[in-house]
Design an enzyme around this catalytic site. Structure first.
Site, PDB file in Angstrom:
ATOM      1  N   LYS A  42      61.371  93.127  41.180  1.00  0.00           N
ATOM      2  CA  LYS A  42      60.718  94.257  41.505  1.00  0.00           C
ATOM      3  C   LYS A  42      60.112  95.273  40.399  1.00  0.00           C
ATOM      4  CE  LYS A  42      62.102  94.683  45.976  1.00  0.00           C
ATOM      5  NZ  LYS A  42      63.409  93.981  46.290  1.00  0.00           N
TER       6      LYS A  42
ATOM      7  N   GLU B 224      58.702 104.258  49.009  1.00  0.00           N
ATOM      8  CA  GLU B 224      59.757 103.791  49.994  1.00  0.00           C
ATOM      9  C   GLU B 224      60.843 102.718  49.326  1.00  0.00           C
ATOM     10  OE1 GLU B 224      57.165 101.821  49.971  1.00  0.00           O
ATOM     11  OE2 GLU B 224      58.097  99.988  49.664  1.00  0.00           O
TER      12      GLU B 224
ATOM     13  N   SER C 182      65.452  85.595  42.157  1.00  0.00           N
ATOM     14  CA  SER C 182      64.704  86.803  42.134  1.00  0.00           C
ATOM     15  C   SER C 182      65.648  88.250  41.588  1.00  0.00           C
ATOM     16  CB  SER C 182      64.349  87.359  43.596  1.00  0.00           C
ATOM     17  OG  SER C 182      65.302  87.287  44.570  1.00  0.00           O
TER      18      SER C 182
HETATM   19  C1  LIG Z   1      63.858  93.063  47.354  1.00  0.00           C
HETATM   20  C2  LIG Z   1      64.447  91.883  47.129  1.00  0.00           C
HETATM   21  C3  LIG Z   1      63.813  90.683  47.604  1.00  0.00           C
HETATM   22  C4  LIG Z   1      63.011  90.560  48.613  1.00  0.00           C
HETATM   23  O1  LIG Z   1      61.520  91.072  48.657  1.00  0.00           O
HETATM   24  P1  LIG Z   1      60.524  90.062  48.359  1.00  0.00           P
HETATM   25  O2  LIG Z   1      59.248  90.946  48.353  1.00  0.00           O
HETATM   26  O3  LIG Z   1      60.417  89.212  49.532  1.00  0.00           O
HETATM   27  O4  LIG Z   1      60.459  89.481  47.150  1.00  0.00           O
HETATM   28  C5  LIG Z   1      64.285  89.617  47.062  1.00  0.00           C
HETATM   29  N1  LIG Z   1      65.164  89.208  46.124  1.00  0.00           N
HETATM   30  C6  LIG Z   1      65.522  90.416  45.448  1.00  0.00           C
HETATM   31  C7  LIG Z   1      66.630  90.438  44.148  1.00  0.00           C
HETATM   32  C8  LIG Z   1      65.304  91.914  45.758  1.00  0.00           C
HETATM   33  O5  LIG Z   1      65.549  92.961  45.234  1.00  0.00           O
END
Ligand SMILES: *Cc1c(COP(=O)(O)O)cnc(C)c1O
Length: 393
Positions: A88, A110, A377
């Protein structure tokens, strides 16, 4: 199609906004084209990514997991190693810098689980910008650690008690604030959602993930991966990883959604797998809604995937069959999280645990000469108490 001036990806996207927002959106669009593409911006963005975020993140060969499944070679793109433990921050840094160069002194954001709020709070502290984060009352209770983190970073957290008191209501409130304070304020949205140019801009900032991964895999394997897979909530980490591979037609793209308690129950967030087309938060896309077009409650064990919409470019990739979307359940995600922790020494977040869960089906079905690139992610630290409540060891 990939850089739409009018903001449409096929029939999806656009800017379905009230008249009161049109000035703000137009101003943003012009500034993104002008400032966002300038050399000065790009230089500052690259140096923040390097020094503040810690990029490039590593490409990691998950050898034990690959051996365990006995099929394809599995690589992780390690966004869990980025500053604050998730992807993020890439987008927050890009938009924060854009806001600063636009002369905006106040940032509105948000947040659902709080991850985007913390990332935004951090870049605002770094760039000397004031920051207000809207967060649903429910989420504030569930995510008290992230609320505290935001405050520690100097951000004001505003509790939202309308609607379901969660992310979608927080987005509504943030947009309301923006309409009122557009002169000095910038709305920093957290995923590839919302009206044009947000889906385009957020994808551009996140595509550093795929650009690095593509170069790294070409360097170690001398060829492209056969599969690129990532979890999809709003869709920003997946879009950032997929985008540099979209023109590589031999690379299969797979997005994994939150199947919650099962896609045949009412408790899931599998927007592309089970949803229907509508308009939410200014964009036309797949949604989880009832027959009257009212948004219905979603569920996922992972707060980051618990959103009733999805980025419009994913809707386009689905309908054009360039990407394929599947869902896995809460239980499958938990199991994959434990397996990855055990075999690789990496505790992933619950969101990418969904992508990891799909490996169980995909990896053994492929030969040893095949390569899977998986977007990891984020790290699991933020989820430990949820994991403890759902899995006894
Ligand atoms: C917020 C988040 C997501 C989901 O958001 P996307 O916009 O779909 O990437 C996925 N993985 C992590 C670690 C997050 O914090």
């Amino acid at each position: 199609m990939n850089n739409p001036k009018n903001g449409f990806y096929g029939e999806f996207g656009g800017k379905f906004i009230p008249e009161t927002l049109s000035y703000a959106i137009e101003e943003l669009n012009e500034n993104y084209e002008k400032i966002g593409k300038s050399e000065d911006f790009q230089n500052q963005f690259q140096s923040l990514l390097k020094e503040f975020v810690g990029r490039p993140t590593s490409l990691y060969y998950a050898k034990n997991l690959s051996d365990h499944f006995g099929g394809a070679k599995i690589y992780f793109k390690r966004e869990d190693l980025a500053h604050l433990g998730a992807h993020k921050i890439n987008n927050a840094v890009g938009q924060g810098l854009l806001a600063k160069l636009m002369g905006k002194k106040r940032i509105i954001a948000e947040t659902g689980a709080g991850q985007h709020g913390v990332a935004t709070a951090a870049i605002c502290a770094k760039l000397g910008l004031n920051c207000v984060v809207y967060m649903g009352e429910e989420d504030i209770q569930r995510q008290s650690l992230n609320v505290y983190r935001m405050k520690l970073l100097g951000t004001e957290v505003v509790s939202v008690s309308s609607g379901s008191k969660t992310l979608k209501d927080a987005i509504n409130e943030a947009m309301r604030d923006w309409v009122t304070n557009v002169n000095n304020s910038y709305y920093l949205i957290g995923s590839v959602i919302g009206p044009h140019p947000y889906p385009l801009m957020v994808r551009d900032f996140q595509s550093v993930i795929g650009t690095e991964a593509r170069e790294e895999i070409l360097k170690v394997e001398k060829k492209l991966p056969n599969y690129v897979i990532a979890c999809v909530g709003g869709g920003s980490n997946a879009m950032g990883l997929f985008y540099p591979f979209v023109e590589d037609k031999d690379v299969n793209l797979v997005g994994v959604e939150a199947g919650g308690k099962g896609v045949d129950t009412n408790e899931h967030s599998a927007t592309l797998v089970k949803g229907s087309i509508g308009v939410l938060h200014g964009t036309k896309t797949y949604l989880i809604q009832d027959d009257d077009g009212q948004i219905t409650e979603t569920h996922s064990i992972s707060a980051g995937l618990d959103y009733p919409g999805v980025g419009p470019e994913h809707s386009y990739l689905k309908d054009s069959e360039r990407a394929n979307y599947v869902a896995v359940t809460d239980q499958q995600a938990l199991k994959a999280l434990a397996l990855t922790s055990n075999l690789e020494g990496i505790i992933p977040a619950l969101e990418p645990a969904h992508a990891l869960a799909y490996l169980e089906e995909l990896a053994p079905s492929l030969g040893k000469d095949q390569i899977i690139l998986l977007g990891l992610s984020g790290r699991g630290d933020k989820d430990i108490s949820t994991i403890m409540q759902n899995m006894s060891l």
